[in-house]
Write a protein that holds these residues in place. Structure first.
Motif, PDB file in Angstrom:
ATOM      1  N   LYS A 166      20.846 -43.266  -8.331  1.00  0.00           N
ATOM      2  CA  LYS A 166      20.330 -43.845  -6.468  1.00  0.00           C
ATOM      3  C   LYS A 166      19.210 -42.401  -6.708  1.00  0.00           C
ATOM      4  CE  LYS A 166      20.958 -42.101  -1.504  1.00  0.00           C
ATOM      5  NZ  LYS A 166      21.530 -40.782  -1.029  1.00  0.00           N
ATOM      6  N   LEU A 167      19.186 -41.355  -7.958  1.00  0.00           N
ATOM      7  CA  LEU A 167      18.175 -40.484  -7.409  1.00  0.00           C
ATOM      8  C   LEU A 167      16.993 -40.943  -8.530  1.00  0.00           C
ATOM      9  CD1 LEU A 167      19.329 -36.902  -7.293  1.00  0.00           C
ATOM     10  CD2 LEU A 167      18.440 -38.056  -5.548  1.00  0.00           C
ATOM     11  N   PHE A 168      17.500 -41.772  -9.632  1.00  0.00           N
ATOM     12  CA  PHE A 168      16.448 -42.324 -10.835  1.00  0.00           C
ATOM     13  C   PHE A 168      15.818 -43.157 -10.046  1.00  0.00           C
ATOM     14  CE2 PHE A 168      15.248 -43.980 -14.608  1.00  0.00           C
ATOM     15  CZ  PHE A 168      15.301 -42.988 -15.622  1.00  0.00           C
ATOM     16  N   LYS A 169      16.563 -44.686  -9.357  1.00  0.00           N
ATOM     17  CA  LYS A 169      16.093 -45.411  -9.167  1.00  0.00           C
ATOM     18  C   LYS A 169      14.892 -45.238  -7.941  1.00  0.00           C
ATOM     19  CE  LYS A 169      16.261 -50.133  -6.948  1.00  0.00           C
ATOM     20  NZ  LYS A 169      17.235 -51.637  -6.787  1.00  0.00           N
ATOM     21  N   ARG A 170      14.597 -43.773  -7.130  1.00  0.00           N
ATOM     22  CA  ARG A 170      13.689 -43.191  -6.382  1.00  0.00           C
ATOM     23  C   ARG A 170      12.969 -43.273  -6.426  1.00  0.00           C
ATOM     24  NH1 ARG A 170      16.621 -38.669  -2.181  1.00  0.00           N
ATOM     25  NH2 ARG A 170      17.711 -40.649  -1.939  1.00  0.00           N
ATOM     26  N   LYS A 171      12.560 -42.284  -8.371  1.00  0.00           N
ATOM     27  CA  LYS A 171      11.852 -41.489  -9.179  1.00  0.00           C
ATOM     28  C   LYS A 171      11.170 -42.524 -10.023  1.00  0.00           C
ATOM     29  CE  LYS A 171      10.759 -37.948 -11.631  1.00  0.00           C
ATOM     30  NZ  LYS A 171       9.309 -36.914 -10.972  1.00  0.00           N
ATOM     31  N   PHE A 172      12.081 -43.410  -9.980  1.00  0.00           N
ATOM     32  CA  PHE A 172      11.351 -44.018 -11.906  1.00  0.00           C
ATOM     33  C   PHE A 172      11.080 -45.931 -11.110  1.00  0.00           C
ATOM     34  CE2 PHE A 172      12.572 -40.294 -13.887  1.00  0.00           C
ATOM     35  CZ  PHE A 172      11.586 -40.099 -14.251  1.00  0.00           C
ATOM     36  N   GLY A 173      11.727 -46.304  -9.746  1.00  0.00           N
ATOM     37  CA  GLY A 173      12.495 -47.563  -9.362  1.00  0.00           C
ATOM     38  C   GLY A 173      12.465 -48.617 -10.355  1.00  0.00           C
ATOM     39  N   LEU A 174      13.759 -48.466 -11.182  1.00  0.00           N
ATOM     40  CA  LEU A 174      14.675 -49.089 -11.674  1.00  0.00           C
ATOM     41  C   LEU A 174      16.175 -47.660 -11.918  1.00  0.00           C
ATOM     42  CD1 LEU A 174      12.431 -50.573 -14.922  1.00  0.00           C
ATOM     43  CD2 LEU A 174      13.319 -51.928 -12.987  1.00  0.00           C
ATOM     44  N   MET A 175      16.611 -48.924 -11.540  1.00  0.00           N
ATOM     45  CA  MET A 175      17.945 -48.032 -13.087  1.00  0.00           C
ATOM     46  C   MET A 175      18.143 -47.431 -14.239  1.00  0.00           C
ATOM     47  SD  MET A 175      20.282 -48.247  -9.246  1.00  0.00           S
ATOM     48  CE  MET A 175      22.113 -48.634 -10.311  1.00  0.00           C
ATOM     49  N   PRO A 176      19.345 -46.136 -13.865  1.00  0.00           N
ATOM     50  CA  PRO A 176      19.179 -46.037 -15.484  1.00  0.00           C
ATOM     51  C   PRO A 176      18.620 -46.697 -16.548  1.00  0.00           C
ATOM     52  CG  PRO A 176      20.070 -44.317 -13.854  1.00  0.00           C
ATOM     53  CD  PRO A 176      19.654 -45.121 -13.427  1.00  0.00           C
ATOM     54  N   GLY A 177      19.632 -47.856 -16.946  1.00  0.00           N
ATOM     55  CA  GLY A 177      20.296 -49.288 -17.792  1.00  0.00           C
ATOM     56  C   GLY A 177      19.091 -49.513 -17.665  1.00  0.00           C
ATOM     57  N   GLN A 178      18.641 -50.306 -16.851  1.00  0.00           N
ATOM     58  CA  GLN A 178      17.482 -51.208 -16.615  1.00  0.00           C
ATOM     59  C   GLN A 178      16.306 -50.358 -17.062  1.00  0.00           C
ATOM     60  OE1 GLN A 178      17.290 -51.659 -12.264  1.00  0.00           O
ATOM     61  NE2 GLN A 178      18.131 -54.200 -12.880  1.00  0.00           N
ATOM     62  N   TYR A 179      16.203 -49.254 -16.865  1.00  0.00           N
ATOM     63  CA  TYR A 179      14.777 -48.272 -17.171  1.00  0.00           C
ATOM     64  C   TYR A 179      15.460 -48.655 -18.984  1.00  0.00           C
ATOM     65  CZ  TYR A 179      11.508 -44.520 -17.466  1.00  0.00           C
ATOM     66  OH  TYR A 179      10.051 -43.198 -17.809  1.00  0.00           O
ATOM     67  N   ARG A 180      15.973 -48.186 -19.237  1.00  0.00           N
ATOM     68  CA  ARG A 180      16.705 -48.149 -21.159  1.00  0.00           C
ATOM     69  C   ARG A 180      16.149 -49.299 -21.287  1.00  0.00           C
ATOM     70  NH1 ARG A 180      21.750 -45.754 -23.282  1.00  0.00           N
ATOM     71  NH2 ARG A 180      20.443 -43.729 -23.302  1.00  0.00           N
ATOM     72  N   LYS A 181      16.395 -50.691 -20.550  1.00  0.00           N
ATOM     73  CA  LYS A 181      16.190 -51.390 -21.878  1.00  0.00           C
ATOM     74  C   LYS A 181      14.401 -51.872 -21.654  1.00  0.00           C
ATOM     75  CE  LYS A 181      20.708 -54.113 -20.470  1.00  0.00           C
ATOM     76  NZ  LYS A 181      21.730 -54.289 -19.806  1.00  0.00           N
ATOM     77  N   SER A 182      13.932 -51.594 -19.870  1.00  0.00           N
ATOM     78  CA  SER A 182      12.769 -51.934 -19.898  1.00  0.00           C
ATOM     79  C   SER A 182      11.680 -51.092 -21.409  1.00  0.00           C
ATOM     80  CB  SER A 182      12.334 -51.546 -18.509  1.00  0.00           C
ATOM     81  OG  SER A 182      12.014 -50.528 -18.610  1.00  0.00           O
ATOM     82  N   LYS A 183      12.419 -50.209 -21.865  1.00  0.00           N
ATOM     83  CA  LYS A 183      11.643 -49.536 -22.654  1.00  0.00           C
ATOM     84  C   LYS A 183      11.838 -49.810 -23.713  1.00  0.00           C
ATOM     85  CE  LYS A 183       8.976 -46.090 -20.353  1.00  0.00           C
ATOM     86  NZ  LYS A 183       8.194 -45.530 -19.993  1.00  0.00           N
ATOM     87  N   GLN A 184      13.241 -49.931 -24.129  1.00  0.00           N
ATOM     88  CA  GLN A 184      13.577 -50.440 -25.620  1.00  0.00           C
ATOM     89  C   GLN A 184      12.756 -51.800 -26.062  1.00  0.00           C
ATOM     90  OE1 GLN A 184      17.629 -50.915 -24.927  1.00  0.00           O
ATOM     91  NE2 GLN A 184      18.344 -48.842 -26.306  1.00  0.00           N
ATOM     92  N   ALA A 185      12.138 -52.819 -24.894  1.00  0.00           N
ATOM     93  CA  ALA A 185      11.460 -53.654 -24.169  1.00  0.00           C
ATOM     94  C   ALA A 185      10.454 -53.774 -25.758  1.00  0.00           C
ATOM     95  CB  ALA A 185      11.984 -54.923 -23.642  1.00  0.00           C
ATOM     96  N   LEU A 186       9.822 -52.683 -24.308  1.00  0.00           N
ATOM     97  CA  LEU A 186       8.405 -52.227 -24.850  1.00  0.00           C
ATOM     98  C   LEU A 186       8.014 -51.779 -26.144  1.00  0.00           C
ATOM     99  CD1 LEU A 186       5.510 -52.316 -23.016  1.00  0.00           C
ATOM    100  CD2 LEU A 186       6.125 -49.793 -22.676  1.00  0.00           C
ATOM    101  N   ARG A 187       9.390 -50.879 -26.566  1.00  0.00           N
ATOM    102  CA  ARG A 187       8.603 -50.529 -28.399  1.00  0.00           C
ATOM    103  C   ARG A 187       9.201 -51.760 -29.109  1.00  0.00           C
ATOM    104  NH1 ARG A 187      12.340 -45.350 -27.914  1.00  0.00           N
ATOM    105  NH2 ARG A 187      11.057 -43.308 -27.111  1.00  0.00           N
ATOM    106  N   ASN A 188       9.840 -52.555 -28.712  1.00  0.00           N
ATOM    107  CA  ASN A 188      10.337 -54.076 -29.941  1.00  0.00           C
ATOM    108  C   ASN A 188       8.865 -54.588 -29.734  1.00  0.00           C
ATOM    109  OD1 ASN A 188      12.766 -52.992 -30.471  1.00  0.00           O
ATOM    110  ND2 ASN A 188      13.366 -54.214 -28.606  1.00  0.00           N
ATOM    111  N   THR A 189       7.811 -54.632 -29.207  1.00  0.00           N
ATOM    112  CA  THR A 189       6.595 -55.430 -28.432  1.00  0.00           C
ATOM    113  C   THR A 189       5.033 -54.807 -29.071  1.00  0.00           C
ATOM    114  OG1 THR A 189       5.971 -54.814 -26.275  1.00  0.00           O
ATOM    115  CG2 THR A 189       7.902 -57.112 -26.846  1.00  0.00           C
ATOM    116  N   GLN A 190       5.739 -53.396 -29.315  1.00  0.00           N
ATOM    117  CA  GLN A 190       4.739 -52.583 -30.092  1.00  0.00           C
ATOM    118  C   GLN A 190       4.927 -52.162 -31.618  1.00  0.00           C
ATOM    119  OE1 GLN A 190       5.670 -48.994 -27.708  1.00  0.00           O
ATOM    120  NE2 GLN A 190       4.075 -49.643 -26.652  1.00  0.00           N
TER     121      GLN A 190
END
Length: 292
Positions: free
Chosen positions: A268-292
């Motif tokens: 709840k708190l993480f989504k309020r601050k970062f806009g995504l659930m923690p698991g979604q946030y981790r996947k988005s960062k991993q996907a971003l790293r894979n494209t770099q």
């Protein structure tokens, strides 16, 4: 921007160079860089730092950097992930290491540069560096444990010196409010004890610093621009974000380690601050790293 990926827990790289041949890049690991000789400029996150013999730098995975060499330079890199501290018998050593690294990289407004040590601690760091190199180049029984323990000690010494330098400098917290000695000590105490909720309660902080409960709250708000509770929650969310991105720990274990009530509380708190659930946030960062 190019990202250099490392798939082993610990790598040593030693070389001399007249010209830096790598582009500006990020990593998927941490790096401690020792300048054994030479001088030039180390650019970290678009900030230039002159370097010289004896300088030591620590980079986190999201830091991007490059060197401009003025005089032929001898480099020694320790490249590592959190797995170098993970022992089969317990996760305790990994947890302690994570706490030390967080004390460094979560400091607000911390500009990375050469780490300042007094002479005795610089000698201690150099001795540990030599021990690590010896065990790495000529491995024997228990070499991996010795490297892990020595690296943990190096990180602890670096964390202590960076925290000391940060809080001793004329810096700011919160809404650009100058730090005074008492609030500096309270912030240091919070950062060292944030993993134990009972120690960072209003009552515990008041008792620790000889203040009344009501005064601690108003004093903290005056000197940081934030309430103590707001500061604690946001600091723990920054710690959670770092672990989600830079460790393989489960979201649930992260929530428990950082003192959230349960997984749903962190979500709840993480989504309020970062806009995504923690698991979604981790996947988005991993996907971003894979494209770099």
């Amino acid at each position: 921007m190019q990202r250099y990926n490392q798939h082993t827990p610990f790598v040593v790289l030693e070389f001399d160079a007249d010209v830096w041949e790598h582009p500006v890049h990020k990593h998927n690991h941490y790096e401690i860089i020792f300048i054994n000789k030479g001088k030039g400029t180390h650019t970290i996150n678009d900030v230039n730092f002159p370097y010289q013999e004896g300088d030591i730098f620590l980079l986190s995975p999201e830091d991007y950097h490059s060197f401009f060499i003025i005089e032929r330079t001898s480099f020694c890199f320790f490249k590592f992930t959190e797995l170098v501290f993970k022992k089969n018998k317990s996760d305790l050593s990994q947890r302690h290491w994570m706490e030390r690294i967080e004390a460094i990289i979560i400091l607000p407004n911390q500009i990375p540069g050469a780490i300042c040590f007094d002479n005795s601690e610089k000698e201690y760091i150099n001795s540990l560096c030599n021990l690590i190199l010896k065990e790495h180049h000529s491995p024997h029984c228990y070499s991996s444990d010795i490297i892990s323990d020595a690296m943990s000690t190096v990180i602890s010494i670096i964390a202590r010196n960076i925290c000391y330098s940060y809080y001793s400098s004329n810096t700011n917290v919160g809404n650009n409010i100058p730090v005074n000695k008492e609030i500096s000590e309270i912030l240091t105490y919070i950062r060292h004890n944030v993993y134990e909720p009972q120690k960072v309660s209003l009552n515990s902080i008041a008792k620790k610093f000889g203040m009344s409960k009501n005064y601690v709250g108003s004093f903290f708000k005056k000197h940081t621009g934030e309430t103590l509770q707001y500061y604690l929650v946001n600091y723990k969310l920054l710690l959670a974000e770092n672990r989600i991105v830079n460790s393989s720990n489960s979201i649930q274990s992260i929530a428990l380690d950082l003192g959230f009530t349960d997984l749903s509380h962190l979500n709840k708190l993480f989504k309020r601050k970062f806009g995504l659930m923690p698991g979604q946030y981790r996947k988005s960062k991993q996907a971003l790293r894979n494209t770099q």
